[in-house]
Scaffold this active site. Sequence first.
Site, PDB file in Angstrom:
ATOM      1  N   VAL A 200      35.008  37.381  35.847  1.00  0.00           N
ATOM      2  CA  VAL A 200      35.039  36.050  35.220  1.00  0.00           C
ATOM      3  C   VAL A 200      34.522  36.206  33.795  1.00  0.00           C
ATOM      4  O   VAL A 200      33.424  36.736  33.604  1.00  0.00           O
ATOM      5  CB  VAL A 200      34.075  35.065  35.950  1.00  0.00           C
ATOM      6  CG1 VAL A 200      34.132  33.687  35.314  1.00  0.00           C
ATOM      7  CG2 VAL A 200      34.393  34.979  37.438  1.00  0.00           C
ATOM      8  N   HIS A 201      35.302  35.828  32.795  1.00  0.00           N
ATOM      9  CA  HIS A 201      34.755  35.886  31.437  1.00  0.00           C
ATOM     10  C   HIS A 201      35.256  34.773  30.508  1.00  0.00           C
ATOM     11  O   HIS A 201      34.738  34.591  29.423  1.00  0.00           O
ATOM     12  CB  HIS A 201      35.068  37.236  30.785  1.00  0.00           C
ATOM     13  CG  HIS A 201      36.482  37.328  30.277  1.00  0.00           C
ATOM     14  ND1 HIS A 201      37.540  37.660  31.081  1.00  0.00           N
ATOM     15  CD2 HIS A 201      37.005  37.095  29.046  1.00  0.00           C
ATOM     16  CE1 HIS A 201      38.648  37.641  30.369  1.00  0.00           C
ATOM     17  NE2 HIS A 201      38.368  37.298  29.134  1.00  0.00           N
ATOM     18  N   ARG A 202      36.261  33.998  30.922  1.00  0.00           N
ATOM     19  CA  ARG A 202      36.825  32.965  30.030  1.00  0.00           C
ATOM     20  C   ARG A 202      35.791  31.895  29.722  1.00  0.00           C
ATOM     21  O   ARG A 202      35.072  31.454  30.641  1.00  0.00           O
ATOM     22  CB  ARG A 202      38.018  32.284  30.707  1.00  0.00           C
ATOM     23  CG  ARG A 202      39.146  33.201  30.998  1.00  0.00           C
ATOM     24  CD  ARG A 202      39.974  33.431  29.763  1.00  0.00           C
ATOM     25  NE  ARG A 202      41.048  34.339  30.089  1.00  0.00           N
ATOM     26  CZ  ARG A 202      41.916  34.791  29.190  1.00  0.00           C
ATOM     27  NH1 ARG A 202      41.824  34.417  27.932  1.00  0.00           N
ATOM     28  NH2 ARG A 202      42.864  35.603  29.546  1.00  0.00           N
TER      29      ARG A 202
END
Length: 359
Positions: A200-202
């Site tokens: 998860v990085h957005r």
Amino acid sequence: MHKILTIVGARPQFIKAAAISHAIRDMRDEVKEDILHTGQHYDDAMSAQFFRELDIPQPRYNLGVGSGSHGAQTALMLKGIEETLQKEHYDGVLVYGDTNSTLAGALAAVKLHVPVFHVEAGLRSYNREMPEEVNRVLTDHVSSLLFAPTDTAVQNLRKEGFDERSIVFSGDVMLDNVRHYAPHQNTTEKGERPCILATVHRDFNTDHPERLRNILAALCNVAEKHNCDVLFPVHPRTRKRLESMDDAPVSGRIKMMAPLSYLETLAAVQRSVLVMTDSGGLQKEAFFCGRCCVVLRPETEWTEIVDCGAALLADADAEKIVDAADKLWDNIPCQPTQFGDGRAAVKIVKNITSFLLYK
Ligand code: UD1
């Protein structure tokens, strides 16, 4: 001899640039490449390790821009790239994907009348709240050659009225990489528990605690239900947000770790039953390695993977995520046929050299 400047700055660009740099090396009598690293990503795990592992030539220039707000980060890049292009003559500038480094490279070059070549052109989420969507749309509009990885990307460009001569269906350089590197990776060891690879990085997931909490809760739930581990390499942005949350759902089955190298990522995909991610690149790597994917976003640019049933959009909705994981568990996706033949990089370099010869 043509001389081009490749502009990179963020992790996914190093991976894409590797395929093209190797193709340029094989055509070194016709074309020479210098690399400019904006410094958008700077940790060893987010940057230098990819240059070492994928044998990418060391950047000739590093702007050391680092983190910042979108405006400040992009402005520093623009200034540095412009100065570089004024100092030294380049026949063209090569940019990748949709990051702030892509936009800065394209804008600096086009204003100095240096042709821009955009790898991964024509991708659209049709969600203008994503910084990446703004970056890719603007970059496409100032590029001389648009290298579209899929037919959907070609159609998107046609719909926007681009000159047909500027559109090239190249296939996807990330397929080149997976074909080249994946067969050499070690996968499962005997007796290991099945696992899921999750990332998860957005910003729309990390910067909204409620969404991040839902995703983690769903990961814990899926791990319990399917008696598996979740390999969770954590992006620096996500790590910072998690550290400031005191109610993040936890489970011994969620194995948090530093960001993986490219080869470690491919090995982790191949070890996994399922991939769960908001990354565009990892969605494709999963598909190319024959794994299904739960997409932690409301939409995707890679619609063909969803259309063929190998991915489901679950957003940050805990119930939808668990449901999607149930549906895709044991599912074997179709073969990737929409992303070219695994020789996109050679095609791209040949198109650039003939463009420069006849322009
Ligand atoms: C950027 C791209 C995104 C791409 C992603 C891959 C834009 C707008 N976004 O997002 O499209 O999918 O890279 O990772 O260009 N940080 C570090 N060390 C690093 C890099 C980042 O600590 O080496 C931290 C910083 O706190 C920074 C934050 O991560 O503020 C975000 O970094 P940034 O490069 O702005 O965007 P990404 O989220 O990585």
